[in-house]
Motif scaffolding. Structure first.
Motif, PDB file in Angstrom:
ATOM      1  N   LYS A   1       0.836  -1.204   0.000  1.00 27.85           N
ATOM      2  CA  LYS A   1       0.000   0.000   0.000  1.00 27.85           C
ATOM      3  C   LYS A   1       0.869   1.251   0.000  1.00 27.85           C
ATOM      4  O   LYS A   1       0.591   2.222  -0.701  1.00 27.85           O
ATOM      5  CB  LYS A   1      -0.946  -0.006   1.207  1.00 27.85           C
ATOM      6  N   ARG A   2       1.961   1.238   0.788  1.00 20.82           N
ATOM      7  CA  ARG A   2       2.879   2.388   0.789  1.00 20.82           C
ATOM      8  C   ARG A   2       3.486   2.599  -0.599  1.00 20.82           C
ATOM      9  O   ARG A   2       3.600   3.737  -1.064  1.00 20.82           O
ATOM     10  CB  ARG A   2       3.988   2.177   1.806  1.00 20.82           C
ATOM     11  N   LEU A   3       3.882   1.508  -1.238  1.00 17.83           N
ATOM     12  CA  LEU A   3       4.434   1.616  -2.588  1.00 17.83           C
ATOM     13  C   LEU A   3       3.397   2.176  -3.561  1.00 17.83           C
ATOM     14  O   LEU A   3       3.719   3.025  -4.400  1.00 17.83           O
ATOM     15  CB  LEU A   3       4.934   0.250  -3.072  1.00 17.83           C
ATOM     16  N   GLN A   4       2.163   1.707  -3.454  1.00 16.87           N
ATOM     17  CA  GLN A   4       1.096   2.221  -4.318  1.00 16.87           C
ATOM     18  C   GLN A   4       0.916   3.726  -4.128  1.00 16.87           C
ATOM     19  O   GLN A   4       0.807   4.470  -5.109  1.00 16.87           O
ATOM     20  CB  GLN A   4      -0.231   1.512  -4.023  1.00 16.87           C
ATOM     21  N   LYS A   5       0.862   4.159  -2.865  1.00 14.24           N
ATOM     22  CA  LYS A   5       0.661   5.583  -2.597  1.00 14.24           C
ATOM     23  C   LYS A   5       1.823   6.423  -3.102  1.00 14.24           C
ATOM     24  O   LYS A   5       1.627   7.478  -3.700  1.00 14.24           O
ATOM     25  CB  LYS A   5       0.450   5.822  -1.096  1.00 14.24           C
ATOM     26  N   LEU A   6       3.049   5.956  -2.866  1.00 14.58           N
ATOM     27  CA  LEU A   6       4.214   6.700  -3.322  1.00 14.58           C
ATOM     28  C   LEU A   6       4.262   6.761  -4.854  1.00 14.58           C
ATOM     29  O   LEU A   6       4.538   7.813  -5.432  1.00 14.58           O
ATOM     30  CB  LEU A   6       5.499   6.067  -2.774  1.00 14.58           C
ATOM     31  N   ALA A   7       3.959   5.650  -5.496  1.00 17.72           N
ATOM     32  CA  ALA A   7       3.934   5.631  -6.961  1.00 17.72           C
ATOM     33  C   ALA A   7       2.874   6.594  -7.487  1.00 17.72           C
ATOM     34  O   ALA A   7       3.116   7.326  -8.455  1.00 17.72           O
ATOM     35  CB  ALA A   7       3.666   4.212  -7.468  1.00 17.72           C
ATOM     36  N   GLN A   8       1.721   6.603  -6.851  1.00 17.63           N
ATOM     37  CA  GLN A   8       0.647   7.511  -7.266  1.00 17.63           C
ATOM     38  C   GLN A   8       1.084   8.971  -7.103  1.00 17.63           C
ATOM     39  O   GLN A   8       0.850   9.789  -7.985  1.00 17.63           O
ATOM     40  CB  GLN A   8      -0.609   7.228  -6.448  1.00 17.63           C
ATOM     41  N   GLU A   9       1.740   9.280  -5.996  1.00 15.35           N
ATOM     42  CA  GLU A   9       2.240  10.643  -5.772  1.00 15.35           C
ATOM     43  C   GLU A   9       3.229  11.054  -6.863  1.00 15.35           C
ATOM     44  O   GLU A   9       3.234  12.203  -7.305  1.00 15.35           O
ATOM     45  CB  GLU A   9       2.946  10.749  -4.415  1.00 15.35           C
ATOM     46  N   ARG A  10       4.062  10.114  -7.281  1.00 13.12           N
ATOM     47  CA  ARG A  10       5.078  10.404  -8.308  1.00 13.12           C
ATOM     48  C   ARG A  10       4.548  10.242  -9.732  1.00 13.12           C
ATOM     49  O   ARG A  10       5.272  10.461 -10.692  1.00 13.12           O
ATOM     50  CB  ARG A  10       6.285   9.497  -8.104  1.00 13.12           C
ATOM     51  N   LYS A  11       3.300   9.771  -9.823  1.00 18.02           N
ATOM     52  CA  LYS A  11       2.651   9.560 -11.118  1.00 18.02           C
ATOM     53  C   LYS A  11       3.418   8.554 -11.987  1.00 18.02           C
ATOM     54  O   LYS A  11       3.636   8.754 -13.186  1.00 18.02           O
ATOM     55  CB  LYS A  11       2.455  10.882 -11.863  1.00 18.02           C
ATOM     56  N   ILE A  12       3.820   7.460 -11.336  1.00 19.40           N
ATOM     57  CA  ILE A  12       4.470   6.358 -12.034  1.00 19.40           C
ATOM     58  C   ILE A  12       3.854   5.055 -11.550  1.00 19.40           C
ATOM     59  O   ILE A  12       3.090   5.036 -10.589  1.00 19.40           O
ATOM     60  CB  ILE A  12       6.005   6.338 -11.805  1.00 19.40           C
ATOM     61  N   THR A  13       4.190   3.966 -12.218  1.00 19.84           N
ATOM     62  CA  THR A  13       3.674   2.667 -11.798  1.00 19.84           C
ATOM     63  C   THR A  13       4.476   2.144 -10.613  1.00 19.84           C
ATOM     64  O   THR A  13       5.615   2.561 -10.379  1.00 19.84           O
ATOM     65  CB  THR A  13       3.773   1.640 -12.945  1.00 19.84           C
ATOM     66  N   VAL A  14       3.882   1.200  -9.896  1.00 21.20           N
ATOM     67  CA  VAL A  14       4.585   0.566  -8.785  1.00 21.20           C
ATOM     68  C   VAL A  14       5.828  -0.138  -9.321  1.00 21.20           C
ATOM     69  O   VAL A  14       6.900  -0.079  -8.716  1.00 21.20           O
ATOM     70  CB  VAL A  14       3.663  -0.417  -8.024  1.00 21.20           C
ATOM     71  N   LYS A  15       5.706  -0.787 -10.469  1.00 20.69           N
ATOM     72  CA  LYS A  15       6.850  -1.467 -11.070  1.00 20.69           C
ATOM     73  C   LYS A  15       7.997  -0.490 -11.305  1.00 20.69           C
ATOM     74  O   LYS A  15       9.153  -0.762 -10.937  1.00 20.69           O
ATOM     75  CB  LYS A  15       6.449  -2.121 -12.392  1.00 20.69           C
ATOM     76  N   ASN A  16       7.704   0.656 -11.901  1.00 16.87           N
ATOM     77  CA  ASN A  16       8.757   1.636 -12.168  1.00 16.87           C
ATOM     78  C   ASN A  16       9.330   2.222 -10.878  1.00 16.87           C
ATOM     79  O   ASN A  16      10.526   2.506 -10.802  1.00 16.87           O
ATOM     80  CB  ASN A  16       8.266   2.738 -13.093  1.00 16.87           C
ATOM     81  N   LEU A  17       8.500   2.384  -9.869  1.00 19.67           N
ATOM     82  CA  LEU A  17       8.984   2.861  -8.575  1.00 19.67           C
ATOM     83  C   LEU A  17       9.976   1.865  -7.983  1.00 19.67           C
ATOM     84  O   LEU A  17      11.057   2.242  -7.522  1.00 19.67           O
ATOM     85  CB  LEU A  17       7.819   3.081  -7.608  1.00 19.67           C
ATOM     86  N   ILE A  18       9.625   0.589  -8.010  1.00 20.62           N
ATOM     87  CA  ILE A  18      10.510  -0.442  -7.467  1.00 20.62           C
ATOM     88  C   ILE A  18      11.821  -0.471  -8.240  1.00 20.62           C
ATOM     89  O   ILE A  18      12.904  -0.566  -7.650  1.00 20.62           O
ATOM     90  CB  ILE A  18       9.804  -1.814  -7.469  1.00 20.62           C
ATOM     91  N   ILE A  19      11.757  -0.367  -9.559  1.00 18.24           N
ATOM     92  CA  ILE A  19      12.972  -0.345 -10.373  1.00 18.24           C
ATOM     93  C   ILE A  19      13.830   0.862 -10.003  1.00 18.24           C
ATOM     94  O   ILE A  19      15.054   0.737  -9.845  1.00 18.24           O
ATOM     95  CB  ILE A  19      12.635  -0.376 -11.873  1.00 18.24           C
TER      96      ILE A  19
END
Length: 71
Positions: free
Chosen positions: A19-37
């Motif tokens: 859920k934290r990853l989802q929220k952070l990705a949404q804030e950055r306007k990127i996908t969770v996959k791209n955030l993790i990468i």
């Protein structure tokens, strides 16, 4: 067909972390996959690969290409 230069990694993680990853990705306007990468790149950027590492990567890529051609 999958990119022969990519490796599929699947992990299980706590729902709270996801859920934290989802929220952070949404804030950055990127996908969770791209955030993790992005996080993995940032955390491993100073890890030096040896010529042997690059040869192993090349060999694994060649094998993946061959497998893809046989499908």
């Amino acid at each position: 067909m999958p990119d022969p230069d990519k490796h599929l990694v699947g992990i299980r993680m706590p729902r709270t972390l996801h859920k934290r990853l989802q929220k952070l990705a949404q804030e950055r306007k990127i996908t969770v996959k791209n955030l993790i990468i992005e996080i993995l790149i940032r955390e491993t950027i100073n890890t030096v690969l040896t010529p042997e590492d690059y040869e192993q990567i090349a060999e694994e890529t060649r094998k993946a290409v061959k497998r893809n051609k046989n499908r």
